[in-house]
Scaffold this active site. Structure first.
Site, PDB file in Angstrom:
ATOM      1  N   SER A 265       0.829  -1.196   0.000  1.00 47.64           N
ATOM      2  CA  SER A 265       0.000   0.000   0.000  1.00 47.64           C
ATOM      3  C   SER A 265       0.874   1.262   0.000  1.00 47.64           C
ATOM      4  O   SER A 265       1.569   1.528  -0.976  1.00 47.64           O
ATOM      5  CB  SER A 265      -0.940  -0.051   1.209  1.00 47.64           C
ATOM      6  OG  SER A 265      -2.042   0.773   1.016  1.00 47.64           O
ATOM      7  N   ASP A 288      -0.299  -4.231  -3.767  1.00 48.18           N
ATOM      8  CA  ASP A 288      -1.479  -3.356  -3.773  1.00 48.18           C
ATOM      9  C   ASP A 288      -1.070  -1.903  -3.529  1.00 48.18           C
ATOM     10  O   ASP A 288      -1.587  -1.226  -2.625  1.00 48.18           O
ATOM     11  CB  ASP A 288      -2.488  -3.826  -2.718  1.00 48.18           C
ATOM     12  CG  ASP A 288      -3.898  -3.960  -3.299  1.00 48.18           C
ATOM     13  OD1 ASP A 288      -4.045  -3.880  -4.530  1.00 48.18           O
ATOM     14  OD2 ASP A 288      -4.843  -4.166  -2.514  1.00 48.18           O
ATOM     15  N   HIS A 344      -7.740  -5.537  -0.061  1.00 43.38           N
ATOM     16  CA  HIS A 344      -6.534  -4.806   0.347  1.00 43.38           C
ATOM     17  C   HIS A 344      -5.902  -5.420   1.600  1.00 43.38           C
ATOM     18  O   HIS A 344      -4.695  -5.383   1.779  1.00 43.38           O
ATOM     19  CB  HIS A 344      -6.893  -3.346   0.594  1.00 43.38           C
ATOM     20  CG  HIS A 344      -5.723  -2.411   0.587  1.00 43.38           C
ATOM     21  ND1 HIS A 344      -4.788  -2.377  -0.424  1.00 43.38           N
ATOM     22  CD2 HIS A 344      -5.321  -1.457   1.493  1.00 43.38           C
ATOM     23  CE1 HIS A 344      -3.866  -1.448  -0.160  1.00 43.38           C
ATOM     24  NE2 HIS A 344      -4.178  -0.885   0.988  1.00 43.38           N
TER      25      HIS A 344
END
Length: 423
Positions: A265, A288, A344
């Site tokens: 992330s 991600d 996620h």
């Protein structure tokens, strides 16, 4: 909003039908115990972990090291969340009252350990590749242990950085107690100074803040790399944390020609920033990735190293994917795959320690079994690392995953990138 999760993306462009997920028979078991235990490493090495904090207050390095260890039956597993202040930080990040949230976290995950032996002796005698790991927004150094432990079990030394840019739910540095403070006998003269997650101020532009933070994060990854290489060369590095781990065993144990960086992330953006700043990182893996923090200058050919994007099905959106593609256009060493049925939160440990109802409610679990999702991610990562670090391992058996070929994985993205049609 769960930890390690960035602000919700804008509405997705185009039809976004969910991908069908094929569930292997063995994954259809009704046994739910597997959801409450962080998975152990599947490689040939036992795994230990220890924490390292250098001096220089907040400007120093803070990391958890995962490494191949000697068998250590007498060592206990490391606590997953080591201080109650991390609960406080998670509560602040999730907009929960601390007194309520601490009790909830303590009840549900207070006894959770990660399957790595705390301060187990390092397994010396060979040289290991080094992997620096960067956590997501609202996370901290310990909650990607499933990934880090798997990598260590496969023969990597993994330095999981805890960032002090105010993007972690909580972190700390150690400072000397003032003379006026009473000191109990036999206790340390050091105390923890906590740094909590900083929320956006009213009217503050998020991109500007995140870009500043990602630059600090990249520098912290490079600092961690430098510290481990200093230890590898035999230099004495002061660890301000009390530990009986013998750092001298790491001398001459790092393969200094085989170093990579990995993150989730906001940590994915940190991977890109780190690659652009440090050529010793030979390749990177972005899980991600959240591309908002990445500066425009990065897209002008400043990332030369191979890069693998591993995306979830449910988090990404067109603008974010287009930025990834812009970074890797016309470069066969820049790859992208998507894990079907994943979310996620399929990358951090929360997916393993939450029950089915809580997991689905907070989007900690997707339609795919968490163990299957993390295996796909780890296997693709290992195959990619073998190729670009020139490792002599058997990870090439997973090469097809890097091309998006296999069960529950697709090449590229599931997101419709066609321009929106005017109404």
């Amino acid at each position: 909003m769960p930890p390690c999760c960035e602000p919700p993306p804008p509405p997705l462009v185009g039809p976004q039908a969910g991908l069908s997920v094929k569930v292997p028979k063995e994954m259809g078991s009704s046994n739910t115990e597997k959801f409450y235990r962080i998975p152990e490493g599947k490689g040939p090495h036992s795994v230990g972990c220890t924490d390292l904090m250098t001096e220089n207050a907040a400007e120093g390095s803070f990391l958890r090291l995962y490494y191949p260890s000697c068998d250590a039956t007498e060592n206990e597993e490391a606590p997953w969340i080591p201080d109650k202040e991390y609960y406080h930080g998670l509560c602040d990040f999730l907009n929960m009252y601390r007194i309520v949230g601490e009790r909830l976290f303590q009840y549900y995950v207070g006894s959770v350990t990660c399957p790595a032996k705390s301060n187990a002796a390092f397994k010396s005698g060979e040289k290991y590749p080094l992997l620096v790991f960067s956590h997501g927004l609202g996370a901290f150094r310990t909650i990607y242990s499933a990934i880090c432990i798997e990598m260590a079990s496969q023969g990597f030394i993994v330095a999981a950085v805890e960032h002090r840019d105010e993007s972690a739910s909580a972190t700390y540095y150690c400072k000397r107690k003032s003379v006026s403070e009473p000191q109990e006998e036999s206790t340390s003269n050091m105390e923890k100074e906590w740094i909590y997650y900083r929320k956006l101020k009213s009217g503050e532009e998020e991109r500007s803040l995140r870009h500043k933070q990602v630059q600090q994060r990249a520098q912290e990854c490079i600092k961690a790399l430098n510290v481990i290489l200093e230890i590898n060369s035999g230099e004495e590095v002061m660890n301000v944390l009390n530990s009986d781990f013998d750092w001298n065993l790491l001398k001459d144990s790092v393969d200094t020609s085989r170093i990579a960086v990995m993150g989730h992330s906001f940590g994915g953006a940190t991977v890109i920033e780190s690659l652009s700043k440090e050529i010793r990182f030979r390749c990177g893996i972005a899980l991600d990735a959240w591309m908002l923090p990445v500066g425009e200058d990065i897209y002008q050919n400043s990332v030369q190293q191979p890069l693998l994007f591993i995306n979830s099905e449910k988090f990404q959106w067109a603008d974010n994917i287009l930025k990834m593609k812009k970074l890797g256009s016309n470069d066969t060493n820049k790859k992208m795959i998507t894990i079907k049925g994943s979310v996620h939160q399929s990358f951090p440990d929360f997916t393993f320690v939450s029950g089915e109802l809580v997991g689905r409610f907070f989007k900690l679990k997707g339609e795919i079994d968490p163990n299957e999702a993390i295996d796909i991610s780890n296997h693709a990562s290992l195959a990619f690392l073998q190729k670009h670090l020139s490792l002599r391992r058997d990870f090439s058996k997973w090469d097809s995953l890097v091309d998006g070929i296999g069960l529950n994985v697709i090449p590229g993205t599931n997101i419709d990138l066609s321009p929106a049609q005017p109404e």
